[in-house]
Write an enzyme that holds these catalytic residues in place. Structure first.
Site, PDB file in Angstrom:
ATOM      1  N   THR A 117      -8.824   0.996   4.132  1.00 50.15           N
ATOM      2  CA  THR A 117      -9.888   0.329   4.900  1.00 50.15           C
ATOM      3  C   THR A 117     -11.116   1.241   4.896  1.00 50.15           C
ATOM      4  OG1 THR A 117      -8.917   1.317   6.882  1.00 50.15           O
ATOM      5  CG2 THR A 117      -8.418  -0.992   6.472  1.00 50.15           C
ATOM      6  N   PRO A 118     -11.772   1.346   3.730  1.00 50.25           N
ATOM      7  CA  PRO A 118     -12.922   2.263   3.654  1.00 50.25           C
ATOM      8  C   PRO A 118     -14.098   1.758   4.500  1.00 50.25           C
ATOM      9  CG  PRO A 118     -12.747   0.924   1.665  1.00 50.25           C
ATOM     10  CD  PRO A 118     -11.561   0.590   2.507  1.00 50.25           C
ATOM     11  N   ARG A 145      -5.061  20.885  32.343  1.00 48.83           N
ATOM     12  CA  ARG A 145      -5.720  19.578  32.207  1.00 48.83           C
ATOM     13  C   ARG A 145      -6.429  19.461  30.861  1.00 48.83           C
ATOM     14  NH1 ARG A 145      -9.342  20.050  37.392  1.00 48.83           N
ATOM     15  NH2 ARG A 145      -9.512  22.076  36.390  1.00 48.83           N
ATOM     16  N   THR A 190      -5.380   1.863   9.677  1.00 51.01           N
ATOM     17  CA  THR A 190      -6.306   1.979  10.809  1.00 51.01           C
ATOM     18  C   THR A 190      -7.367   0.913  10.651  1.00 51.01           C
ATOM     19  OG1 THR A 190      -6.003   4.328  10.785  1.00 51.01           O
ATOM     20  CG2 THR A 190      -7.854   3.511  12.046  1.00 51.01           C
ATOM     21  N   CYS A 242      -9.721   9.773   8.522  1.00 52.51           N
ATOM     22  CA  CYS A 242      -9.645   8.994   9.766  1.00 52.51           C
ATOM     23  C   CYS A 242     -10.758   9.240  10.782  1.00 52.51           C
ATOM     24  CB  CYS A 242      -8.309   9.258  10.454  1.00 52.51           C
ATOM     25  SG  CYS A 242      -6.975   8.405   9.630  1.00 52.51           S
ATOM     26  N   GLY A 283       0.837  -1.205   0.000  1.00 48.74           N
ATOM     27  CA  GLY A 283       0.000   0.000   0.000  1.00 48.74           C
ATOM     28  C   GLY A 283       0.861   1.239   0.000  1.00 48.74           C
ATOM     29  N   GLY A 290       1.364   4.552   4.014  1.00 50.74           N
ATOM     30  CA  GLY A 290       2.516   3.720   3.650  1.00 50.74           C
ATOM     31  C   GLY A 290       3.654   4.513   3.027  1.00 50.74           C
TER      32      GLY A 290
HETATM   33  C1  UDX Z   1      -5.812  12.698  12.260  1.00 52.74           C
HETATM   34  C2  UDX Z   1      -5.026  12.587  13.568  1.00 52.74           C
HETATM   35  O1  UDX Z   1      -4.640  13.914  14.000  1.00 52.74           O
HETATM   36  C3  UDX Z   1      -3.818  11.692  13.392  1.00 52.74           C
HETATM   37  O2  UDX Z   1      -3.147  11.521  14.635  1.00 52.74           O
HETATM   38  C4  UDX Z   1      -4.264  10.333  12.858  1.00 52.74           C
HETATM   39  O3  UDX Z   1      -3.148   9.498  12.606  1.00 52.74           O
HETATM   40  C5  UDX Z   1      -5.066  10.509  11.574  1.00 52.74           C
HETATM   41  O4  UDX Z   1      -6.155  11.399  11.800  1.00 52.74           O
HETATM   42  P1  UDX Z   1      -5.575  14.102  10.005  1.00 52.74           P
HETATM   43  O5  UDX Z   1      -6.961  13.638   9.736  1.00 52.74           O
HETATM   44  O6  UDX Z   1      -4.556  13.935   8.946  1.00 52.74           O
HETATM   45  O7  UDX Z   1      -4.980  13.355  11.315  1.00 52.74           O
HETATM   46  O8  UDX Z   1      -5.598  15.671  10.364  1.00 52.74           O
HETATM   47  P2  UDX Z   1      -5.954  16.523  11.669  1.00 52.74           P
HETATM   48  O9  UDX Z   1      -4.940  17.587  11.798  1.00 52.74           O
HETATM   49  O10 UDX Z   1      -6.172  15.687  12.862  1.00 52.74           O
HETATM   50  O11 UDX Z   1      -7.313  17.250  11.254  1.00 52.74           O
HETATM   51  C6  UDX Z   1      -8.514  16.524  11.045  1.00 52.74           C
HETATM   52  C7  UDX Z   1      -9.668  17.485  10.799  1.00 52.74           C
HETATM   53  O12 UDX Z   1      -9.977  18.207  11.997  1.00 52.74           O
HETATM   54  C8  UDX Z   1      -9.377  18.546   9.733  1.00 52.74           C
HETATM   55  O13 UDX Z   1     -10.529  18.717   8.934  1.00 52.74           O
HETATM   56  C9  UDX Z   1      -9.099  19.795  10.544  1.00 52.74           C
HETATM   57  O14 UDX Z   1      -9.386  20.989   9.853  1.00 52.74           O
HETATM   58  C10 UDX Z   1     -10.039  19.602  11.727  1.00 52.74           C
HETATM   59  N1  UDX Z   1      -9.642  20.352  12.928  1.00 52.74           N
HETATM   60  C11 UDX Z   1      -8.461  20.089  13.542  1.00 52.74           C
HETATM   61  C12 UDX Z   1     -10.515  21.308  13.453  1.00 52.74           C
HETATM   62  O15 UDX Z   1     -11.594  21.533  12.915  1.00 52.74           O
HETATM   63  N2  UDX Z   1     -10.136  21.985  14.583  1.00 52.74           N
HETATM   64  C13 UDX Z   1      -8.966  21.748  15.232  1.00 52.74           C
HETATM   65  O16 UDX Z   1      -8.711  22.387  16.276  1.00 52.74           O
HETATM   66  C14 UDX Z   1      -8.092  20.766  14.685  1.00 52.74           C
HETATM   67  P1  ADP Z   2      -4.181   5.356   3.446  1.00 55.54           P
HETATM   68  O1  ADP Z   2      -4.661   6.783   3.605  1.00 55.54           O
HETATM   69  O2  ADP Z   2      -4.672   4.455   4.541  1.00 55.54           O
HETATM   70  O3  ADP Z   2      -2.717   5.262   3.210  1.00 55.54           O
HETATM   71  P2  ADP Z   2      -4.724   5.077   0.590  1.00 55.54           P
HETATM   72  O4  ADP Z   2      -6.046   4.851  -0.062  1.00 55.54           O
HETATM   73  O5  ADP Z   2      -4.037   6.400   0.404  1.00 55.54           O
HETATM   74  O6  ADP Z   2      -4.934   4.767   2.144  1.00 55.54           O
HETATM   75  O7  ADP Z   2      -3.690   3.949   0.118  1.00 55.54           O
HETATM   76  C1  ADP Z   2      -3.913   2.580   0.173  1.00 55.54           C
HETATM   77  C2  ADP Z   2      -3.225   1.933  -1.020  1.00 55.54           C
HETATM   78  O8  ADP Z   2      -3.216   0.505  -0.836  1.00 55.54           O
HETATM   79  C3  ADP Z   2      -3.880   2.180  -2.378  1.00 55.54           C
HETATM   80  O9  ADP Z   2      -2.949   2.814  -3.240  1.00 55.54           O
HETATM   81  C4  ADP Z   2      -4.249   0.759  -2.909  1.00 55.54           C
HETATM   82  O10 ADP Z   2      -4.049   0.617  -4.308  1.00 55.54           O
HETATM   83  C5  ADP Z   2      -3.268  -0.094  -2.129  1.00 55.54           C
HETATM   84  N1  ADP Z   2      -3.644  -1.518  -1.983  1.00 55.54           N
HETATM   85  C6  ADP Z   2      -4.832  -2.052  -1.624  1.00 55.54           C
HETATM   86  N2  ADP Z   2      -4.757  -3.403  -1.559  1.00 55.54           N
HETATM   87  C7  ADP Z   2      -3.472  -3.735  -1.867  1.00 55.54           C
HETATM   88  C8  ADP Z   2      -2.741  -4.966  -1.962  1.00 55.54           C
HETATM   89  N3  ADP Z   2      -3.321  -6.147  -1.690  1.00 55.54           N
HETATM   90  N4  ADP Z   2      -1.436  -4.920  -2.311  1.00 55.54           N
HETATM   91  C9  ADP Z   2      -0.838  -3.740  -2.573  1.00 55.54           C
HETATM   92  N5  ADP Z   2      -1.455  -2.555  -2.498  1.00 55.54           N
HETATM   93  C10 ADP Z   2      -2.752  -2.533  -2.151  1.00 55.54           C
END
Ligand code: UDX
Ligand code: ADP
Length: 467
Positions: free
Chosen positions: A90-91, A259, A130, A275, A10, A15
């Site tokens: 992992t949709p 806190r 995740t 996420c 991936g 990755g």
């Molecule tokens: C998140 C987690 O932070 C990270 O630890 C985990 O591995 C993946 O998910 P990410 O989704 O990439 O990371 O970005 P993040 O900075 O957490 O922001 C997520 C969303 O929350 C964004 O839309 C951001 O704009 C929003 N956000 C963040 C707020 O609205 N307010 C804040 O104070 C912080």
């Molecule tokens: P993430 O945000 O979790 O990294 P992405 O969608 O950006 O997720 O990336 C996941 C990647 O994994 C995609 O590019 C997809 O083509 C790849 N993938 C899915 N299944 C396999 C597999 N069996 N072997 C190799 N790559 C894979």
């Protein structure tokens, strides 16, 4: 076993950056990142990487061809690797049991079956995507049910905590690395081997080891806590608007309590990204399956509040345009889910755009890093519209913010990109007034999201909103 070769299945947002940093920090380890998408691997091997992430280009430049490789030869990479990261997507499930909440583990399962088919020597298999709690068990069952003679597997959970836009810093300066494994001598040994990889640059005290299930649940819990903070402050933003309190002042005052702490208290138009929502939905589904409906309802409210905030914001836009946006030109500045990334997954901009399009608006969209095709993809997706052709006619993608806002009735700032701070809103307003002179409905309204308010000075805001 000393880890000499790592394979990552991936080459996505997790990755790609993670393995690039491992290769950079561990020159003694050969790291091969594989993907089944030829196009994605070609991009990783080109000058223009498939994802935008500050600092990533430099790291890839330093290591690619030295000890970092991007390849579609999955069989070879699996066979030669001592350790395999599973970092596939992992949709959320769109059909069947758990639809809309449970994670679809078909890619994880596919990856595990591929390893089982191809491996001819012992492997440490590390779950990096995740995943819902107990996904490691699925991987373990598949691998152990299909083990070839002489091949042994250890399965570890090593969730990734990087945030997009700051991924490289998050990986290099990780506050913690979490590794979960089986509570057996072999499990402990595998944990130590992965610890050794990270200890190339992470202080040992920052590496936490737990059992597999604690590690998996901690990842969901961390994201649920973070999202809950955002929903909490967003709920208060509605109270602030109704009472005259200022949500950024409230956040500052509340965050001074050590806190509570000051981070992640910025009110916004809702959280996005691949996420937060997915992980909370996983937690809700898990709670329901464990017959814990009160727990499920508690976390569901975090998601509900997020939907409420996105809709509330869009309603404000429409109300300030005299309750009709039909045929009005609306500039959407920012389309990614946060600044410094081109990722649009679950971006609040999609929800805002959809509602405005449904109300008949013409959208003029600009984002510094999101590709044009990606914006079309998101807004013509079947979950957004049944009439993709009409949507196509009603959106125009621009190459600069000034171009997008020219002649607009309203500017909707959806992402807090730094370059939007530099825009001369006064000039935009004046130009618009001039062009619209004599037409009373052509009022330029600047709708701002709270997280942008700090850089738009009060004067400019007043000017754009009320003059
Ligand atoms: C998140 C987690 O932070 C990270 O630890 C985990 O591995 C993946 O998910 P990410 O989704 O990439 O990371 O970005 P993040 O900075 O957490 O922001 C997520 C969303 O929350 C964004 O839309 C951001 O704009 C929003 N956000 C963040 C707020 O609205 N307010 C804040 O104070 C912080
Ligand atoms: P993430 O945000 O979790 O990294 P992405 O969608 O950006 O997720 O990336 C996941 C990647 O994994 C995609 O590019 C997809 O083509 C790849 N993938 C899915 N299944 C396999 C597999 N069996 N072997 C190799 N790559 C894979």
């Amino acid at each position: 076993m000393v880890i000499e070769k790592i394979c990552c299945l991936g080459a996505g947002y997790v990755g790609g950056p993670t393995c690039s940093v491992i290769a950079w920090k561990c020159p003694d380890i050969k790291v091969t990142v594989c993907d089944k998408s030829v196009e994605r691997i070609n991009q990783w091997n080109s000058e223009k990487l498939p994802i935008y992430e500050p600092g990533l280009d430099d790291v890839v430049q330093k290591c690619r061809g030295r000890n970092l490789f991007f390849s579609t030869d999955i069989a070879k990479s699996i066979q030669e690797a001592d350790l395999i990261f599973i970092s596939v997507n992992t949709p959320t499930k769109t059909i069947g049991n758990g639809k809309g909440r449970a994670a679809d583990l078909k890619y994880i399962e596919g990856a595990a079956r591929m390893i089982a088919d191809l491996a001819t020597s012992n492997k440490i298999v590390v779950e990096k995507s995740t995943v819902p709690v107990k996904a490691a068990e699925i991987i373990m069952k598949i691998l152990r049910a299909n083990t070839k003679p002489g091949v042994e597997y250890q399965i570890l959970s090593n969730p990734e905590f990087l945030a997009e836009g700051t991924a490289i810093d998050d990986l290099v300066e990780a506050e913690r690395v979490l590794i979960g494994g089986e509570d057996t001598p072999e499990g402990h040994k595998a944990i130590q081997e992965l610890c050794w990889v990270y200890e190339h640059w992470i202080p040992a005290k920052n590496i936490l080891t737990t059992n597999t299930w604690s590690s998996e649940l901690s990842k969901l819990a961390a994201n649920a806590f973070l999202a809950q903070r955002i929903s909490s402050i967003n709920s208060l933003s509605a109270v602030c608007e109704a009472t005259g309190a200022d949500v950024s002042e409230v956040a500052r005052a509340v965050g001074r309590d050590s806190r509570i702490g000051p981070k992640f208290l910025e009110a916004s138009i809702g959280f996005g990204g691949s996420c937060f929502q997915k992980d909370i939905l996983n937690l809700i589904y898990l709670s329901e399956c464990l017959n814990l409906p009160e727990v499920a309802a508690y976390w569901q409210q975090v998601v509900n509040l997020n939907d409420y905030q996105k809709n509330r914001f869009t309603r404000k836009v429409i109300e300030s345009l005299f309750n009709t946006v039909s045929d009005k030109k609306i500039a959407i500045l920012g389309f990614s889910f946060k600044k410094n990334t081109g990722d649009t997954r679950e971006s609040p901009a999609i929800c805002v755009s959809k509602t405005l399009l449904d109300e008949g608006a013409k959208l003029h969209i600009y984002d510094p890093k999101v590709e044009t095709d990606q914006i079309y993809y998101e807004l013509t997706h079947p979950q957004v519209t049944n009439e993709p052709e009409i949507v196509r006619k009603n959106i125009e993608i621009h190459r600069s913010a000034y171009s997008a806002v020219t002649g607009a009735h309203a500017i909707v700032l959806c992402t807090e990109w730094d370059e939007f701070k530099e825009l001369d809103f006064k000039k935009i307003y004046t130009d618009r007034q001039y062009k619209g002179a004599g037409q009373s409905d052509l009022t330029l309204t600047c709708i701002y999201c709270e997280k942008l308010a700090s850089f738009l000075t009060d004067n400019v805001l007043q000017l754009i909103l009320y003059v």
